[in-house]
Design a protein around this motif. Structure first.
Motif, short mmCIF file in Angstrom:
data_model
loop_
_atom_site.label_atom_id
_atom_site.label_comp_id
_atom_site.label_asym_id
_atom_site.label_seq_id
_atom_site.Cartn_x
_atom_site.Cartn_y
_atom_site.Cartn_z
N PRO A 292 0.83 -1.20 0.00
CA PRO A 292 0.00 0.00 0.00
C PRO A 292 0.87 1.26 0.00
O PRO A 292 2.00 1.23 0.50
CB PRO A 292 -0.81 -0.10 1.29
N PRO A 293 0.38 2.35 -0.55
CA PRO A 293 1.16 3.58 -0.57
C PRO A 293 1.44 4.07 0.85
O PRO A 293 0.64 3.90 1.75
CB PRO A 293 0.27 4.57 -1.32
N GLY A 294 2.61 4.65 1.01
CA GLY A 294 2.99 5.22 2.29
C GLY A 294 3.82 4.28 3.17
O GLY A 294 4.22 4.67 4.26
N PHE A 295 4.08 3.07 2.73
CA PHE A 295 4.88 2.12 3.51
C PHE A 295 6.23 1.92 2.83
O PHE A 295 6.30 1.80 1.62
CB PHE A 295 4.17 0.77 3.65
N ALA A 296 7.26 1.87 3.64
CA ALA A 296 8.61 1.65 3.11
C ALA A 296 8.76 0.18 2.74
O ALA A 296 8.44 -0.72 3.53
CB ALA A 296 9.64 2.04 4.16
N PRO A 297 9.25 -0.11 1.54
CA PRO A 297 9.35 -1.51 1.10
C PRO A 297 10.31 -2.36 1.92
O PRO A 297 10.05 -3.55 2.15
CB PRO A 297 9.83 -1.41 -0.34
N GLY A 298 11.42 -1.80 2.39
CA GLY A 298 12.41 -2.57 3.14
C GLY A 298 11.86 -3.18 4.41
O GLY A 298 11.95 -4.40 4.62
N PRO A 299 11.30 -2.38 5.31
CA PRO A 299 10.76 -2.96 6.55
C PRO A 299 9.60 -3.92 6.31
O PRO A 299 9.47 -4.92 7.01
CB PRO A 299 10.27 -1.73 7.34
N VAL A 300 8.77 -3.65 5.30
CA VAL A 300 7.66 -4.56 5.01
C VAL A 300 8.20 -5.90 4.50
O VAL A 300 7.71 -6.96 4.89
CB VAL A 300 6.66 -3.93 4.02
N ALA A 301 9.23 -5.86 3.66
CA ALA A 301 9.84 -7.10 3.16
C ALA A 301 10.46 -7.89 4.31
O ALA A 301 10.35 -9.12 4.36
CB ALA A 301 10.88 -6.80 2.09
N ALA A 302 11.09 -7.19 5.25
CA ALA A 302 11.69 -7.88 6.41
C ALA A 302 10.60 -8.51 7.27
O ALA A 302 10.75 -9.65 7.74
CB ALA A 302 12.51 -6.89 7.23
N ALA A 303 9.51 -7.80 7.48
CA ALA A 303 8.40 -8.36 8.26
C ALA A 303 7.78 -9.55 7.55
O ALA A 303 7.43 -10.55 8.18
CB ALA A 303 7.34 -7.29 8.51
N ARG A 304 7.68 -9.47 6.22
CA ARG A 304 7.13 -10.58 5.43
C ARG A 304 8.00 -11.84 5.57
O ARG A 304 7.49 -12.93 5.78
CB ARG A 304 7.03 -10.15 3.98
N ARG A 305 9.33 -11.66 5.47
CA ARG A 305 10.24 -12.80 5.63
C ARG A 305 10.12 -13.39 7.04
O ARG A 305 10.12 -14.62 7.21
CB ARG A 305 11.68 -12.37 5.36
N ALA A 306 10.02 -12.54 8.04
CA ALA A 306 9.89 -13.02 9.42
C ALA A 306 8.59 -13.80 9.61
O ALA A 306 8.58 -14.85 10.27
CB ALA A 306 9.95 -11.85 10.39
N LEU A 307 7.50 -13.32 9.02
CA LEU A 307 6.23 -14.03 9.13
C LEU A 307 6.27 -15.37 8.41
O LEU A 307 5.73 -16.37 8.89
CB LEU A 307 5.09 -13.17 8.58
N LEU A 308 6.92 -15.43 7.24
CA LEU A 308 7.06 -16.70 6.53
C LEU A 308 7.91 -17.68 7.33
O LEU A 308 7.60 -18.88 7.39
CB LEU A 308 7.68 -16.48 5.14
N HIS A 309 8.96 -17.18 7.97
CA HIS A 309 9.81 -18.04 8.81
C HIS A 309 9.01 -18.58 10.00
O HIS A 309 9.11 -19.76 10.35
CB HIS A 309 11.03 -17.24 9.28
N LYS A 310 8.21 -17.73 10.62
CA LYS A 310 7.37 -18.15 11.74
C LYS A 310 6.36 -19.19 11.28
O LYS A 310 6.14 -20.21 11.94
CB LYS A 310 6.66 -16.96 12.35
#
Length: 187
Positions: free
Chosen positions: A62-80
């Motif tokens: 979504p607009p207004g979100f930085a791609p780097g932190p969202v990608a890191a959170a996505r990887r962490a959620l996939l790992h979990k």
């Protein structure tokens, strides 16, 4: 005491000519200065849904979100998620060894979760269909399918009648609620 209340107490008819009509109750609390419009809650919910879809289902950022932190959170959620599935499917995870996390992340990247048990089941079936299911995973899948009925859409349910299931080289049978592996997969 209000005039309408005095009139009612005196027995006067509020609908009579010249009578004061009762005041309408307020429609809600008065808006506070600086309050957000009523539809801001709906906009917030929509943005939150977009963010969740980007994190767990491969949706656009979504607009207004930085791609780097969202990608890191996505990887962490996939790992979990991979860890949760591995707890329900330990033989499948052990059979894939060091490639478990990468295999699961590749499979789950564009899929929302259906729960750890069902995610592992769907992954095992897909690996079986593509000829990539390891022997330990085949044994676990055959045992699960002999004991439980799962159509890929609804919650798995225990089988009541005898059943035979096969995954790869592994064959399992369920009789009277007990599952036996008749033929283990070739290792």
């Amino acid at each position: 005491m209000t005039r309408a209340r005095r009139d009612r107490a005196a027995g006067a008819d509020p609908a009579a000519p010249g009578a004061t009509p009762p005041a309408a109750p307020p429609a809600g609390p008065p808006p506070s200065p600086g309050a957000a419009p009523a539809d801001s809650g709906e906009r917030l919910a929509a943005r939150q849904a977009q963010l969740v879809a980007a994190l767990v289902a491969g949706g656009p950022l979504p607009p207004g979100f930085a791609p780097g932190p969202v990608a890191a959170a996505r990887r962490a959620l996939l790992h979990k998620r991979a860890g949760d599935v591995a707890r329900h499917w330990p033989l499948l995870a052990a059979g894939l060894g060091a490639g478990w996390s990468a295999t699961f992340a590749e499979w789950a990247a564009g899929r929302p979760t259906n729960g750890s048990l069902r995610d592992g089941w769907d992954l095992a079936r897909e690996l079986r269909d593509h000829g990539r299911l390891p022997a330990l995973g085949a044994e676990e899948l055959a045992s699960r399918e002999a004991a439980t009925r799962y159509d890929g859409r609804t919650t798995p349910r225990p089988r009541r009648l005898p059943a035979v299931a096969r995954a790869g080289d592994a064959v399992a049978v369920q009789l009277a609620g007990r599952v036996r592996l008749l033929r283990p997969a070739h290792r």
